[in-house]
Design a protein around this motif. Structure first.
Motif, PDB file in Angstrom:
ATOM      1  N   MET A  61       0.862  -1.153  -0.120  1.00 19.50           N
ATOM      2  CA  MET A  61       0.024   0.082   0.010  1.00 19.50           C
ATOM      3  C   MET A  61       0.818   1.192   0.010  1.00 19.50           C
ATOM      4  O   MET A  61       1.691   1.184   0.822  1.00 19.50           O
ATOM      5  N   GLN A  62       0.482   2.164  -0.907  1.00 18.90           N
ATOM      6  CA  GLN A  62       1.422   3.502  -0.846  1.00 18.90           C
ATOM      7  C   GLN A  62       1.140   4.332   0.169  1.00 18.90           C
ATOM      8  O   GLN A  62       0.135   4.182   0.731  1.00 18.90           O
ATOM      9  N   PHE A  63       1.921   4.992   0.568  1.00 21.84           N
ATOM     10  CA  PHE A  63       1.920   5.953   1.700  1.00 21.84           C
ATOM     11  C   PHE A  63       0.599   6.954   1.520  1.00 21.84           C
ATOM     12  O   PHE A  63       0.085   7.251   2.378  1.00 21.84           O
ATOM     13  N   GLN A  64       0.488   7.785   0.408  1.00 25.94           N
ATOM     14  CA  GLN A  64      -0.545   8.252  -0.036  1.00 25.94           C
ATOM     15  C   GLN A  64      -2.129   7.649   0.394  1.00 25.94           C
ATOM     16  O   GLN A  64      -2.991   8.511   0.797  1.00 25.94           O
ATOM     17  N   SER A  65      -1.956   6.483  -0.082  1.00 25.94           N
ATOM     18  CA  SER A  65      -3.224   5.554   0.091  1.00 25.94           C
ATOM     19  C   SER A  65      -3.611   5.521   1.529  1.00 25.94           C
ATOM     20  O   SER A  65      -4.600   5.647   1.988  1.00 25.94           O
ATOM     21  N   ALA A  66      -2.364   5.098   2.406  1.00 27.87           N
ATOM     22  CA  ALA A  66      -2.656   4.833   3.712  1.00 27.87           C
ATOM     23  C   ALA A  66      -2.950   6.091   4.261  1.00 27.87           C
ATOM     24  O   ALA A  66      -3.716   5.946   5.353  1.00 27.87           O
ATOM     25  N   LEU A  67      -2.409   7.082   3.998  1.00 28.80           N
ATOM     26  CA  LEU A  67      -2.837   8.521   4.718  1.00 28.80           C
ATOM     27  C   LEU A  67      -4.245   8.847   4.300  1.00 28.80           C
ATOM     28  O   LEU A  67      -4.998   9.248   5.225  1.00 28.80           O
ATOM     29  N   ALA A  68      -4.692   8.619   3.120  1.00 29.00           N
ATOM     30  CA  ALA A  68      -5.988   8.785   2.739  1.00 29.00           C
ATOM     31  C   ALA A  68      -7.057   8.164   3.418  1.00 29.00           C
ATOM     32  O   ALA A  68      -8.013   8.621   4.115  1.00 29.00           O
ATOM     33  N   ILE A  69      -6.938   6.751   3.539  1.00 32.18           N
ATOM     34  CA  ILE A  69      -7.628   5.889   4.678  1.00 32.18           C
ATOM     35  C   ILE A  69      -7.694   6.228   6.019  1.00 32.18           C
ATOM     36  O   ILE A  69      -8.590   6.302   6.466  1.00 32.18           O
ATOM     37  N   TYR A  70      -6.487   6.413   6.256  1.00 33.19           N
ATOM     38  CA  TYR A  70      -6.352   7.070   7.872  1.00 33.19           C
ATOM     39  C   TYR A  70      -7.305   8.329   8.105  1.00 33.19           C
ATOM     40  O   TYR A  70      -8.041   8.331   8.993  1.00 33.19           O
ATOM     41  N   MET A  71      -7.337   8.991   6.963  1.00 32.54           N
ATOM     42  CA  MET A  71      -7.994  10.445   7.403  1.00 32.54           C
ATOM     43  C   MET A  71      -9.589  10.025   7.319  1.00 32.54           C
ATOM     44  O   MET A  71     -10.327  10.701   7.681  1.00 32.54           O
ATOM     45  N   LEU A  72      -9.824   8.968   6.385  1.00 34.22           N
ATOM     46  CA  LEU A  72     -11.154   8.795   6.391  1.00 34.22           C
ATOM     47  C   LEU A  72     -11.864   8.222   7.868  1.00 34.22           C
ATOM     48  O   LEU A  72     -12.912   8.414   8.250  1.00 34.22           O
ATOM     49  N   PHE A  73     -10.874   7.149   8.416  1.00 39.32           N
ATOM     50  CA  PHE A  73     -11.264   6.538   9.511  1.00 39.32           C
ATOM     51  C   PHE A  73     -11.097   7.937  10.688  1.00 39.32           C
ATOM     52  O   PHE A  73     -11.965   7.754  11.631  1.00 39.32           O
ATOM     53  N   TRP A  74     -10.003   8.980  10.818  1.00 37.63           N
ATOM     54  CA  TRP A  74     -10.197   9.900  11.478  1.00 37.63           C
ATOM     55  C   TRP A  74     -11.556  10.653  11.299  1.00 37.63           C
ATOM     56  O   TRP A  74     -12.175  10.892  12.699  1.00 37.63           O
ATOM     57  N   THR A  75     -12.085  11.101  10.278  1.00 34.39           N
ATOM     58  CA  THR A  75     -13.271  11.771  10.159  1.00 34.39           C
ATOM     59  C   THR A  75     -14.207  11.123  10.639  1.00 34.39           C
ATOM     60  O   THR A  75     -15.292  11.815  11.269  1.00 34.39           O
ATOM     61  N   LEU A  76     -14.581   9.722  10.468  1.00 34.72           N
ATOM     62  CA  LEU A  76     -15.646   9.037  10.990  1.00 34.72           C
ATOM     63  C   LEU A  76     -15.456   8.887  12.255  1.00 34.72           C
ATOM     64  O   LEU A  76     -16.655   9.038  13.114  1.00 34.72           O
ATOM     65  N   THR A  77     -14.619   8.633  12.923  1.00 34.42           N
ATOM     66  CA  THR A  77     -14.195   8.683  14.466  1.00 34.42           C
ATOM     67  C   THR A  77     -14.624   9.926  15.110  1.00 34.42           C
ATOM     68  O   THR A  77     -15.133   9.986  16.170  1.00 34.42           O
ATOM     69  N   VAL A  78     -14.321  11.142  14.463  1.00 32.63           N
ATOM     70  CA  VAL A  78     -14.812  12.339  15.284  1.00 32.63           C
ATOM     71  C   VAL A  78     -16.184  12.192  15.573  1.00 32.63           C
ATOM     72  O   VAL A  78     -16.570  12.639  16.574  1.00 32.63           O
ATOM     73  N   PHE A  79     -17.238  11.938  14.616  1.00 29.68           N
ATOM     74  CA  PHE A  79     -18.569  12.001  14.903  1.00 29.68           C
ATOM     75  C   PHE A  79     -19.007  10.618  15.586  1.00 29.68           C
ATOM     76  O   PHE A  79     -19.934  10.739  16.526  1.00 29.68           O
TER      77      PHE A  79
END
Length: 89
Positions: A1-19
């Motif tokens: 998995m490329q770093f950019q893909s991992a970062l994008a997926i982490y940001m999706l997890f982070w955004t969901l987790t905020v709510f």
């Protein structure tokens, strides 16, 4: 998995987790037994601590992303396991 893909997926997890984390630890004026400020909604939080929400969000999203990444590497759950429609007999 490329770093950019991992970062994008982490940001999706982070955004969901905020709510998911946002409602925990919130107390209204009625629960805290304080007076309402004129114009304040009864459901508004008394002391909102953004730092605490950000720390909780980061911890929970890091755990969720770690589980996702471990599943990606080791293949614990695959798309074939989740295909209930075309499941071979």
């Amino acid at each position: 998995m490329q770093f950019q893909s991992a970062l994008a997926i982490y940001m999706l997890f982070w955004t969901l987790t905020v709510f998911l984390v946002l409602p925990f630890g919130v107390r209204t004026a009625h629960e805290a037994q304080t007076d309402l400020v004129p114009g304040q909604a009864e459901s508004a939080p008394v002391n909102f601590n953004l730092r605490r929400v950000l720390i909780r969000t980061t911890i929970v999203s890091a755990i969720l992303f770690a589980l996702f990444y471990l599943n990606y590497v080791y293949g614990w759950v695959t798309p074939e396991m989740l295909d209930w429609v075309n499941h071979p007999q």
